[in-house]
Scaffold this motif. Sequence first.
Motif, PDB file in Angstrom:
ATOM      1  N   UNK A  34       0.845  -1.188   0.000  1.00 12.70           N
ATOM      2  CA  UNK A  34       0.000   0.000   0.000  1.00 12.70           C
ATOM      3  C   UNK A  34       0.886   1.245   0.000  1.00 12.70           C
ATOM      4  N   UNK A  35       0.521   2.192  -0.847  1.00 15.41           N
ATOM      5  CA  UNK A  35       1.183   3.490  -0.872  1.00 15.41           C
ATOM      6  C   UNK A  35       0.214   4.558  -0.402  1.00 15.41           C
ATOM      7  N   UNK A  36       0.728   5.495   0.380  1.00 16.50           N
ATOM      8  CA  UNK A  36      -0.020   6.697   0.727  1.00 16.50           C
ATOM      9  C   UNK A  36       0.239   7.737  -0.350  1.00 16.50           C
ATOM     10  N   UNK A  37      -0.817   8.277  -0.919  1.00 18.57           N
ATOM     11  CA  UNK A  37      -0.720   9.345  -1.909  1.00 18.57           C
ATOM     12  C   UNK A  37      -1.158  10.647  -1.254  1.00 18.57           C
ATOM     13  N   UNK A  38      -0.325  11.661  -1.363  1.00 16.15           N
ATOM     14  CA  UNK A  38      -0.667  12.991  -0.863  1.00 16.15           C
ATOM     15  C   UNK A  38       0.197  14.002  -1.615  1.00 16.15           C
ATOM     16  N   UNK A  39       0.265  15.224  -1.111  1.00 20.96           N
ATOM     17  CA  UNK A  39       1.083  16.255  -1.757  1.00 20.96           C
ATOM     18  C   UNK A  39       2.486  16.303  -1.165  1.00 20.96           C
ATOM     19  N   UNK A  40       3.429  16.711  -1.991  1.00 21.74           N
ATOM     20  CA  UNK A  40       4.803  16.914  -1.533  1.00 21.74           C
ATOM     21  C   UNK A  40       4.830  17.948  -0.409  1.00 21.74           C
ATOM     22  N   UNK A  41       4.054  19.011  -0.556  1.00 21.60           N
ATOM     23  CA  UNK A  41       4.118  20.067   0.454  1.00 21.60           C
ATOM     24  C   UNK A  41       3.503  19.638   1.777  1.00 21.60           C
ATOM     25  N   UNK A  42       2.638  18.624   1.775  1.00 25.20           N
ATOM     26  CA  UNK A  42       2.086  18.121   3.029  1.00 25.20           C
ATOM     27  C   UNK A  42       3.178  17.423   3.842  1.00 25.20           C
ATOM     28  N   UNK A  43       4.026  16.629   3.184  1.00 29.42           N
ATOM     29  CA  UNK A  43       5.065  15.882   3.894  1.00 29.42           C
ATOM     30  C   UNK A  43       6.225  16.763   4.337  1.00 29.42           C
ATOM     31  N   UNK A  44       6.479  17.840   3.623  1.00 31.09           N
ATOM     32  CA  UNK A  44       7.657  18.659   3.904  1.00 31.09           C
ATOM     33  C   UNK A  44       7.344  19.982   4.588  1.00 31.09           C
ATOM     34  N   UNK A  45       6.113  20.469   4.422  1.00 27.18           N
ATOM     35  CA  UNK A  45       5.779  21.805   4.912  1.00 27.18           C
ATOM     36  C   UNK A  45       6.422  22.903   4.098  1.00 27.18           C
ATOM     37  N   UNK A  46       6.897  22.569   2.869  1.00 25.73           N
ATOM     38  CA  UNK A  46       7.617  23.516   2.016  1.00 25.73           C
ATOM     39  C   UNK A  46       6.948  23.620   0.650  1.00 25.73           C
ATOM     40  N   UNK A  47       7.217  24.731  -0.025  1.00 24.88           N
ATOM     41  CA  UNK A  47       6.788  24.892  -1.406  1.00 24.88           C
ATOM     42  C   UNK A  47       7.631  23.963  -2.281  1.00 24.88           C
ATOM     43  N   UNK A  48       7.012  23.157  -3.151  1.00 26.23           N
ATOM     44  CA  UNK A  48       7.786  22.182  -3.913  1.00 26.23           C
ATOM     45  C   UNK A  48       8.741  22.791  -4.936  1.00 26.23           C
ATOM     46  N   UNK A  49       8.514  24.020  -5.343  1.00 29.76           N
ATOM     47  CA  UNK A  49       9.376  24.657  -6.338  1.00 29.76           C
ATOM     48  C   UNK A  49      10.468  25.479  -5.673  1.00 29.76           C
ATOM     49  N   UNK A  50      10.096  26.300  -4.695  1.00 31.49           N
ATOM     50  CA  UNK A  50      11.065  27.215  -4.073  1.00 31.49           C
ATOM     51  C   UNK A  50      11.705  26.657  -2.807  1.00 31.49           C
ATOM     52  N   UNK A  51      11.091  25.636  -2.202  1.00 30.82           N
ATOM     53  CA  UNK A  51      11.510  25.069  -0.921  1.00 30.82           C
ATOM     54  C   UNK A  51      11.323  26.048   0.228  1.00 30.82           C
ATOM     55  N   UNK A  52      10.555  27.105   0.021  1.00 29.65           N
ATOM     56  CA  UNK A  52      10.261  28.055   1.093  1.00 29.65           C
ATOM     57  C   UNK A  52       9.268  27.439   2.077  1.00 29.65           C
TER      58      UNK A  52
END
Length: 256
Positions: A34-52
Amino acid sequence: MSAHLETSRRLADSTDRRPLGYGTGFLVQTGEDFDLVTNWHVLTGRDPITDDPKASAAKPDRIEVTMYAVHPDETLTRGAVSVALYDSAGQALWRISPSHGRHIDVVALRLPPIQMGPSGALLPYSLEDVENPAVVSPTSDVSIVGYPDVVRGRSETAVWTRATIASEPDLNFDDLPCFLVDARAREGQSGSPVVGYWTGNKPTMQAFQVGGGESWELYGVYSGRIRDGSDLGRVWKRSAIADIVTYGMRDQYEWD
């Protein structure tokens, strides 16, 4: 079938954890995994392009996934699993798009074996093409099924928010595999499945599929508004999710 997500970080020199953020996700199944699907920014707390940072400057190192399982008597049980986001070397454990990387704000995170009672079966979404798909276009209604502002429905199930398709769903918005919806979405709904749902008449290529009871289709994953103050949000298409689950590469992102 949505999962409530909460990220946290262990405090220095302590076993206590600091909650950092929350969101929504859902499961997909490949074989026995099983894989969990969500957003990159949910797991990191960062903007996926700027990393802010989107809120706290601290990066999460774990995520708690709360979900449901169904039993043969159709009762539901609710359980949670805590999952590490990085390996012992500090490298991210999730997978991202093999063609667009973090420009697609979607990740797949492999979950450890989960026991939801002796007869409980998890509730994954299917990424397979639908045999007789609904015909949708701009102005068609879909639903974002998630946890806005940590609001939960009866028995803490997800909340359904109506959204209207706002761009041509068969075309790619911004040259990426996504389309736009118009919805009054809130914080916490990032990572939600976006579905079409019908009880009875379903619009298909054969005009209407009459009767047949409940039917639904997964269209993609919601990743939030395109900018502050707008009700327009991105939905990453089911095909993009399937690409990540099947061919995704480990993200070269590091925890600090």
